[in-house]
Write an enzyme that holds these catalytic residues in place. Structure first.
Site, PDB file in Angstrom:
ATOM      1  N   CYS A  92     -12.265  -4.397   6.401  1.00 50.23           N
ATOM      2  CA  CYS A  92     -11.529  -4.941   7.284  1.00 50.23           C
ATOM      3  C   CYS A  92     -11.177  -6.474   7.056  1.00 50.23           C
ATOM      4  O   CYS A  92     -11.796  -7.042   6.303  1.00 50.23           O
ATOM      5  CB  CYS A  92     -12.507  -5.231   8.314  1.00 50.23           C
TER       6      CYS A  92
ATOM      7  N   CYS B 131     -15.199  -6.670  15.168  1.00 48.10           N
ATOM      8  CA  CYS B 131     -14.896  -7.998  15.431  1.00 48.10           C
ATOM      9  C   CYS B 131     -13.667  -8.129  16.402  1.00 48.10           C
ATOM     10  O   CYS B 131     -13.218  -9.149  16.617  1.00 48.10           O
ATOM     11  CB  CYS B 131     -14.705  -8.635  14.032  1.00 48.10           C
TER      12      CYS B 131
ATOM     13  N   ASP C 140      -2.755   1.127   7.018  1.00 47.98           N
ATOM     14  CA  ASP C 140      -2.168   1.113   5.661  1.00 47.98           C
ATOM     15  C   ASP C 140      -1.617  -0.417   5.695  1.00 47.98           C
ATOM     16  O   ASP C 140      -1.669  -1.094   4.740  1.00 47.98           O
ATOM     17  CB  ASP C 140      -0.851   2.079   5.778  1.00 47.98           C
TER      18      ASP C 140
ATOM     19  N   CYS D  86     -12.697  -9.513   8.949  1.00 47.29           N
ATOM     20  CA  CYS D  86     -13.934 -10.075   8.922  1.00 47.29           C
ATOM     21  C   CYS D  86     -14.526  -9.896   7.563  1.00 47.29           C
ATOM     22  O   CYS D  86     -15.499 -10.330   7.155  1.00 47.29           O
ATOM     23  CB  CYS D  86     -14.804  -9.730   9.784  1.00 47.29           C
TER      24      CYS D  86
ATOM     25  N   GLU E  86      -1.556  -1.394  -5.819  1.00 45.86           N
ATOM     26  CA  GLU E  86      -2.966  -1.027  -6.217  1.00 45.86           C
ATOM     27  C   GLU E  86      -2.875  -0.291  -7.648  1.00 45.86           C
ATOM     28  O   GLU E  86      -1.773   0.427  -7.947  1.00 45.86           O
ATOM     29  CB  GLU E  86      -3.411   0.177  -5.498  1.00 45.86           C
TER      30      GLU E  86
ATOM     31  N   CYS F 154     -12.021  -2.430  14.275  1.00 44.35           N
ATOM     32  CA  CYS F 154     -13.170  -3.027  13.558  1.00 44.35           C
ATOM     33  C   CYS F 154     -13.894  -3.766  14.789  1.00 44.35           C
ATOM     34  O   CYS F 154     -13.382  -4.286  15.818  1.00 44.35           O
ATOM     35  CB  CYS F 154     -13.126  -4.477  12.729  1.00 44.35           C
TER      36      CYS F 154
ATOM     37  N   ASP G 287       0.852  -1.202  -0.008  1.00 47.76           N
ATOM     38  CA  ASP G 287       0.146  -0.027  -0.012  1.00 47.76           C
ATOM     39  C   ASP G 287       0.919   1.417  -0.011  1.00 47.76           C
ATOM     40  O   ASP G 287       1.629   1.637   1.041  1.00 47.76           O
ATOM     41  CB  ASP G 287      -0.949  -0.098   1.342  1.00 47.76           C
TER      42      ASP G 287
END
Length: 390
Positions: free
Chosen positions: A341, A361, A368, A344, A268, A359, A184
């Site tokens: 996330c 979860c 990043d 999850c 990306e 998150c 990233d």
């Protein structure tokens, strides 16, 4: 067989430097004359001309302008090829529906290289032998492998460089691991890997910004065309060249480490040119007054984006991977990689200022790092449950 370019610094004597500069000026003249001929021929006849037709005029030109006899014939031919390629690129863009960009005349400050495309150059005992120029001292910091195909002399400020394109036999290189890594790209950090490792952003331009500002202010006080003005311009060019060299060196080092370590490198599919566009103006419909649009903050962000050199970094990794033969560089869709996330699969909306992913979860990590894991998993085609199980 593959083509590889070696770039070396030249240290010509004063007489040789004057000869190189003189040759460059004559090549610039020929380029503009060839471009003017093509424009006038199309204006008066409705038809263009070709490289072969213009190249056949070179003997006649040498009879009129005898100074061109002091330039290697293939150097002059290569100048005409540049004009030919400029028009081919123009017509190609027209057919593709892109912005055409008609070939323009080149000023002495824009035309900065000439080429020996086949012959007229060689390396002998640590010297670069150039036809019509002489034996030029060269800083050959590495061995030149393969068969030399072309030799390009390039001027950068007051410095001269040679770019030797060689045909070499590619030797496959096996990376240290067979792992896949997601990367990233960022501003505060150049890159964050899915392994959790971070490549810091040295911000070369930002560190040199004060010096560049002082040099720019000094330049603005000089009378245009004076010797002091030229010295100020040279100082500005020298500072910018240093920043560029620092950035290139840093990106070369890290791209080499990545290619030597991982079998698959996933980035990306981003467009830095679009990300660094200036903010659009906002106008009040009733009064017509312009409203605050965050242009100042966007300008600073754009500068930081361009300072990182994302496109250059990806390009360095791509050609090194291609040369290695056993490494691949791939790109994936960047949408939602920062919001999803990686634990999850839930979408957790985050502001750009939020640098920590948290998150419901219970999965918490750097924003990043989370994005880098999503980038890797997107290429592998894994679901979030499979990624956790592995």
């Amino acid at each position: 067989m593959a083509l590889k370019t070696y770039k070396f610094r030249l240290y010509p004597t004063r007489k040789q430097a004057e000869k190189l500069q003189w040759t460059l000026a004559r090549c610039c003249e020929l380029y503009n004359a060839a471009l003017q001929e093509r424009r006038e021929m199309y204006t008066y006849t409705g038809k263009g001309t070709t490289y072969n037709q213009q190249a056949m005029q070179l003997p006649e030109i040498k009879g009129i302008r005898e100074e061109y006899k002091d330039i290697h014939s293939q150097v002059l031919q290569d100048v005409l090829r540049k004009v030919e390629n400029a028009f081919k690129g123009f017509f190609k863009r027209v057919k593709a529906g892109k912005k055409p960009g008609y070939p323009r005349f080149q000023g002495c400050n824009r035309y900065d290289s000439f080429c020996y495309p086949q012959a007229g150059f060689s390396l002998e005992n640590g010297l670069l032998v150039l036809s019509k120029v002489g034996h030029v001292k060269i800083k050959q910091h590495r061995k030149v492998l393969g068969n030399m195909k072309t030799c390009t002399l390039k001027r950068e400020g007051n410095c001269w460089y040679v770019c030797l394109v060689c045909e070499v036999q590619s030797v496959p290189r096996t990376p240290y691991t067979d792992e896949c890594v997601g990367i990233d790209l960022g501003v505060s950090k150049l890159a964050t890997l899915s392994t959790g490792d971070v490549i810091e952003n040295p911000q070369h331009y930002r560190r040199a910004e004060k010096q560049l500002a002082k040099a720019g202010q000094a330049l603005s006080r000089k009378k245009r065309g004076s010797k002091r003005c030229k010295k100020a311009v040279e100082r500005m060019a020298r500072l910018h060249r240093k920043v560029r060299n620092q950035r290139n060196d840093y990106l070369h080092q890290w791209s080499r480490r990545l290619v030597n370590t991982y079998e698959t490198i996933v980035f990306e599919e981003i467009a830095p040119a679009n990300l660094s566009k200036r903010a659009k103006p906002k106008q009040d419909e009733e009064t017509g007054h312009y409203l605050p649009n965050g242009a100042s903050a966007k300008s600073g962000l754009n500068k930081s984006i361009l300072d990182t050199g994302w496109s250059t970094f990806i390009a360095r990794c791509e050609y090194k991977a291609e040369n290695a033969g056993t490494v691949q560089v791939v790109k994936v869709d960047p949408r939602m990689t920062s919001q999803v996330c990686s634990g999850c699969g839930t979408v957790v909306k985050k502001d750009l200022s939020e640098r920590w992913h948290s998150c419901a979860c219970g999965y918490e990590l750097d924003r990043d790092h989370n994005a880098a894991i999503n980038i890797r998993n997107r290429w592998l085609g894994r679901s979030h449950q499979e990624a956790q199980a592995s």
